[in-house]
Enzyme design. Structure first.
Site, PDB file in Angstrom:
ATOM      1  N   VAL A  12      -6.268   6.777 -10.419  1.00  0.00           N
ATOM      2  CA  VAL A  12      -5.071   6.404 -11.639  1.00  0.00           C
ATOM      3  C   VAL A  12      -5.748   6.477 -12.827  1.00  0.00           C
ATOM      4  O   VAL A  12      -5.059   6.752 -13.835  1.00  0.00           O
ATOM      5  CB  VAL A  12      -4.616   4.953 -11.101  1.00  0.00           C
ATOM      6  CG1 VAL A  12      -3.522   4.653 -11.971  1.00  0.00           C
ATOM      7  CG2 VAL A  12      -3.819   4.990  -9.371  1.00  0.00           C
ATOM      8  N   LYS A 103      -1.096  -4.791  -6.793  1.00  0.00           N
ATOM      9  CA  LYS A 103       0.011  -5.290  -6.262  1.00  0.00           C
ATOM     10  C   LYS A 103      -0.634  -6.829  -5.470  1.00  0.00           C
ATOM     11  O   LYS A 103       0.045  -7.879  -5.575  1.00  0.00           O
ATOM     12  CB  LYS A 103       0.800  -4.735  -4.984  1.00  0.00           C
ATOM     13  CG  LYS A 103      -0.245  -4.364  -4.074  1.00  0.00           C
ATOM     14  CD  LYS A 103       0.023  -3.139  -3.336  1.00  0.00           C
ATOM     15  CE  LYS A 103      -1.244  -2.308  -2.975  1.00  0.00           C
ATOM     16  NZ  LYS A 103      -1.143  -0.880  -2.828  1.00  0.00           N
ATOM     17  N   GLU A 127       4.138  -2.826 -13.947  1.00  0.00           N
ATOM     18  CA  GLU A 127       4.873  -2.132 -13.430  1.00  0.00           C
ATOM     19  C   GLU A 127       4.289  -1.022 -12.103  1.00  0.00           C
ATOM     20  O   GLU A 127       5.128  -0.749 -11.262  1.00  0.00           O
ATOM     21  CB  GLU A 127       5.487  -1.104 -14.558  1.00  0.00           C
ATOM     22  CG  GLU A 127       6.537  -0.191 -13.988  1.00  0.00           C
ATOM     23  CD  GLU A 127       7.933  -0.882 -13.535  1.00  0.00           C
ATOM     24  OE1 GLU A 127       8.845  -1.771 -14.389  1.00  0.00           O
ATOM     25  OE2 GLU A 127       8.438  -0.723 -12.415  1.00  0.00           O
ATOM     26  N   VAL A 130       4.246  -1.890  -7.969  1.00  0.00           N
ATOM     27  CA  VAL A 130       5.327  -1.659  -7.165  1.00  0.00           C
ATOM     28  C   VAL A 130       5.910  -0.209  -7.349  1.00  0.00           C
ATOM     29  O   VAL A 130       6.260   0.128  -8.161  1.00  0.00           O
ATOM     30  CB  VAL A 130       6.179  -2.772  -6.931  1.00  0.00           C
ATOM     31  CG1 VAL A 130       7.350  -2.463  -6.096  1.00  0.00           C
ATOM     32  CG2 VAL A 130       5.804  -4.134  -6.939  1.00  0.00           C
ATOM     33  N   GLY A 132       4.838   2.897  -7.346  1.00  0.00           N
ATOM     34  CA  GLY A 132       4.215   3.640  -8.242  1.00  0.00           C
ATOM     35  C   GLY A 132       5.202   4.001  -9.620  1.00  0.00           C
ATOM     36  O   GLY A 132       5.495   3.194 -10.410  1.00  0.00           O
ATOM     37  N   ILE A 134       8.373   4.676  -9.741  1.00  0.00           N
ATOM     38  CA  ILE A 134       9.778   4.580  -9.845  1.00  0.00           C
ATOM     39  C   ILE A 134       9.855   3.084 -10.819  1.00  0.00           C
ATOM     40  O   ILE A 134       9.317   2.092 -10.228  1.00  0.00           O
ATOM     41  CB  ILE A 134      10.336   4.136  -8.437  1.00  0.00           C
ATOM     42  CG1 ILE A 134       9.979   5.189  -7.670  1.00  0.00           C
ATOM     43  CG2 ILE A 134      11.838   3.694  -8.627  1.00  0.00           C
ATOM     44  CD1 ILE A 134      10.566   4.888  -5.937  1.00  0.00           C
ATOM     45  N   GLU A 188      -4.096   3.524   1.753  1.00  0.00           N
ATOM     46  CA  GLU A 188      -4.971   2.721   0.879  1.00  0.00           C
ATOM     47  C   GLU A 188      -6.354   3.036   1.788  1.00  0.00           C
ATOM     48  O   GLU A 188      -6.464   3.815   2.523  1.00  0.00           O
ATOM     49  CB  GLU A 188      -4.834   1.256   1.339  1.00  0.00           C
ATOM     50  CG  GLU A 188      -3.524   1.001   0.912  1.00  0.00           C
ATOM     51  CD  GLU A 188      -3.376   0.698  -0.687  1.00  0.00           C
ATOM     52  OE1 GLU A 188      -4.271  -0.012  -1.176  1.00  0.00           O
ATOM     53  OE2 GLU A 188      -2.475   1.493  -1.146  1.00  0.00           O
ATOM     54  N   ASP A 199       1.020  -3.913   2.858  1.00  0.00           N
ATOM     55  CA  ASP A 199       1.171  -3.336   1.452  1.00  0.00           C
ATOM     56  C   ASP A 199       2.393  -3.604   1.044  1.00  0.00           C
ATOM     57  O   ASP A 199       2.829  -4.172  -0.144  1.00  0.00           O
ATOM     58  CB  ASP A 199       0.691  -1.945   1.483  1.00  0.00           C
ATOM     59  CG  ASP A 199       1.004  -1.321   0.373  1.00  0.00           C
ATOM     60  OD1 ASP A 199       0.123  -1.184  -0.546  1.00  0.00           O
ATOM     61  OD2 ASP A 199       2.026  -0.662   0.322  1.00  0.00           O
ATOM     62  N   LYS A 203       4.550  -6.013  -2.353  1.00  0.00           N
ATOM     63  CA  LYS A 203       5.594  -5.261  -3.013  1.00  0.00           C
ATOM     64  C   LYS A 203       6.657  -5.936  -2.984  1.00  0.00           C
ATOM     65  O   LYS A 203       7.345  -6.502  -4.122  1.00  0.00           O
ATOM     66  CB  LYS A 203       5.562  -3.892  -2.790  1.00  0.00           C
ATOM     67  CG  LYS A 203       4.219  -3.098  -3.001  1.00  0.00           C
ATOM     68  CD  LYS A 203       4.340  -1.642  -2.579  1.00  0.00           C
ATOM     69  CE  LYS A 203       3.229  -0.882  -2.723  1.00  0.00           C
ATOM     70  NZ  LYS A 203       3.202   0.304  -2.012  1.00  0.00           N
TER      71      LYS A 203
HETATM   72  N1  HSE Z   1      -0.973   2.913   0.136  1.00  0.00           N
HETATM   73  C1  HSE Z   1       0.331   2.830  -0.694  1.00  0.00           C
HETATM   74  C2  HSE Z   1       1.567   3.745  -0.161  1.00  0.00           C
HETATM   75  C3  HSE Z   1       0.329   3.358  -2.328  1.00  0.00           C
HETATM   76  O1  HSE Z   1       1.101   4.428   1.095  1.00  0.00           O
HETATM   77  O2  HSE Z   1       2.833   3.558  -0.458  1.00  0.00           O
HETATM   78  C4  HSE Z   1      -0.226   2.328  -3.295  1.00  0.00           C
HETATM   79  O3  HSE Z   1       0.586   1.115  -3.208  1.00  0.00           O
END
Ligand code: HSE
Length: 426
Positions: A12, A103, A127, A130, A132, A134, A188, A199, A203
């Site tokens: 990123v 997150k 931002e 959560v 990416g 969007i 991840e 994950d 979020k």
């Molecule tokens: N590992 C996450 C996913 C991406 O598969 O959506 C980063 O939050």
């Protein structure tokens, strides 16, 4: 000019550099002054990253950023709990604004970090944490501010959505689809947090905290992953007119907050059923706006960098105008979430039973005794002594279903209970 210290130069971080290189002038116009990355904290200065960053900017000493009074904004892209959390705390305490895509840190320590930001009169934006690319956090705080948000249904994990889509569309095995998702870089580092639903839980905890103006402790969310989903479940779901999605659910109900993450049957004609592959979506219901859905890439280098740079622009503007964004600072009390046993759903139940006279009657008796009403029953014809039975219930409290399952397990003719999947009434 705003001097920035960036922490982390992975996927990123490199994306952030490439956006700034491409749109730097435009961004400076939007902010009202130049955004200049002054220092970049990395673990290994000499590693070849294939990204055009002046090596003079690189440092492996956090103090070079944190103790430099000229740096007004820290962009944390290290990920994980520590040292990221500690660096954010240190930055805020030193009067630096923070942008992060972390997150885990926001879900776990958000309240503490927002207080620190307020007390030090700086900003914190997240931002990218959560879904990416969007936009969802800023819209929840601003665009939907006139609403009582009643429900959020999210497909918030690209890895699991990719796996379920490949199983469903191509009949691919779980493992193969997971390997592909890893190769594309959605997963991840340790994909267990994707697969287990954790994950997505981080979020939805962040989104529900904003939407319901509370603090949702991620540890109190019921979380179930996709590890137990088999091709057979996906095929039967399709026969019944559903697809299986890992849903992150947050409902603000009369009797409490219902927040959970688990695989669910979603009717084929619902917009969320059409969200496939690595895509994410957030489907929200507000009392004024009604239903709204946002769709896009929830992971990956450039979509996440898009959200991070947007935050840098916003925080940069606030720094330029010496403004503190008060929308970040809500400190409500923690609310107790509804226990999963008290939640009502329809349920899909797949069993293996001996193909003998009276077995179905024994099963339906157990369900009837627990006041679980059936919407459909399917027995798959097979020339084997053990056959699958599929039951779909009407809406009922989970408590009653769990009690029934315990009793069904005692029946000698019930060989196995393969799966229990909630049917989300959309
Ligand atoms: N590992 C996450 C996913 C991406 O598969 O959506 C980063 O939050």
């Amino acid at each position: 000019m705003i001097r920035i210290g960036m922490m982390g130069l992975g996927t990123v971080g490199s994306g952030v550099f490439s956006i700034l290189a491409k749109h730097g002038e435009n961004i400076a116009r939007k902010v009202g002054c130049d955004l200049v990355i002054d220092k970049v904290l990395v673990q290994e200065k000499d590693k070849n990253r294939g990204v055009m960053v002046d090596s003079a900017l690189l440092t492996d000493r956090p103090a070079d950023l944190l103790d430099d009074p000229a740096i007004q904004l820290v962009v944390e892209l290290i990920g994980g709990e520590n040292p990221a959390y500690q660096f954010i705390v240190d930055a805020l305490k030193r009067g630096k604004s923070v942008v992060t895509a972390n997150k885990l840190v926001v879900a776990k320590y958000g309240q503490e970090l927002f207080r620190l930001a307020r007390d030090n009169r700086v900003n914190i934006s997240y931002e990218g944490s959560v879904a990416g690319g969007i936009p969802v956090i800023r819209p929840l705080k601003e665009s939907f501010a006139a609403n009582r948000v009643e429900k959020i249904l999210g497909i918030l994990n690209g890895t699991t959505n990719y796996i379920l889509s490949k199983m469903s569309k191509d009949g691919q095995e779980f493992e193969t689809a997971l390997q592909e998702a890893q190769a594309y870089g959605y997963a991840e580092r340790d994909p267990s947090s994707d697969l287990s639903g954790l994950d997505a839980a981080y979020k939805i905890a962040i989104l529900a905290s904003i939407a319901f103006e509370t603090f949702v402790d991620v540890n109190s969310i019921y979380v179930e992953g996709i590890e137990g989903i088999e091709l057979e479940d996906i095929d039967i779901a399709a026969e019944l007119g559903y697809v299986i999605k890992l849903l992150a659910i947050a409902k603000n109900e009369q009797d409490g907050l219902d927040i959970r993450v688990h695989p669910a049957f979603v009717a084929k004609d619902h917009p969320l059923a059409l969200v496939n592959d690595q895509y994410n979506a957030i489907y929200l219901h507000g009392d004024a706006v009604n239903d709204v859905m946002s769709y896009g890439r929830g992971a990956g280098q450039m979509p996440t960098a898009s959200a991070v740079v947007a935050d840098m622009i916003q925080v940069g503007k606030d720094i330029c105008q010496q403004r503190v964004d008060t929308l970040n600072f809500h400190f409500p009390v923690e609310q107790t979430l509804k226990n999963i046993n008290m939640v009502e759903n329809s349920y899909y139940l797949r069993l293996q039973v001996n193909d003998q006279p009276g077995v179905l009657a024994q099963i339906t008796k157990v369900l009837g005794d627990n006041k679980v009403s059936l919407a459909s029953v399917i027995q798959k014809h097979k020339l084997t002594p053990v056959v699958p039975i599929i039951l779909v219930t009407h809406r009922v409290k989970e408590e009653a279903v769990n009690k029934s399952i315990k009793m069904l397990k005692q029946l000698p003719d019930v060989i196995a209970i393969n799966n229990l999947i909630r049917v989300e009434a959309l």
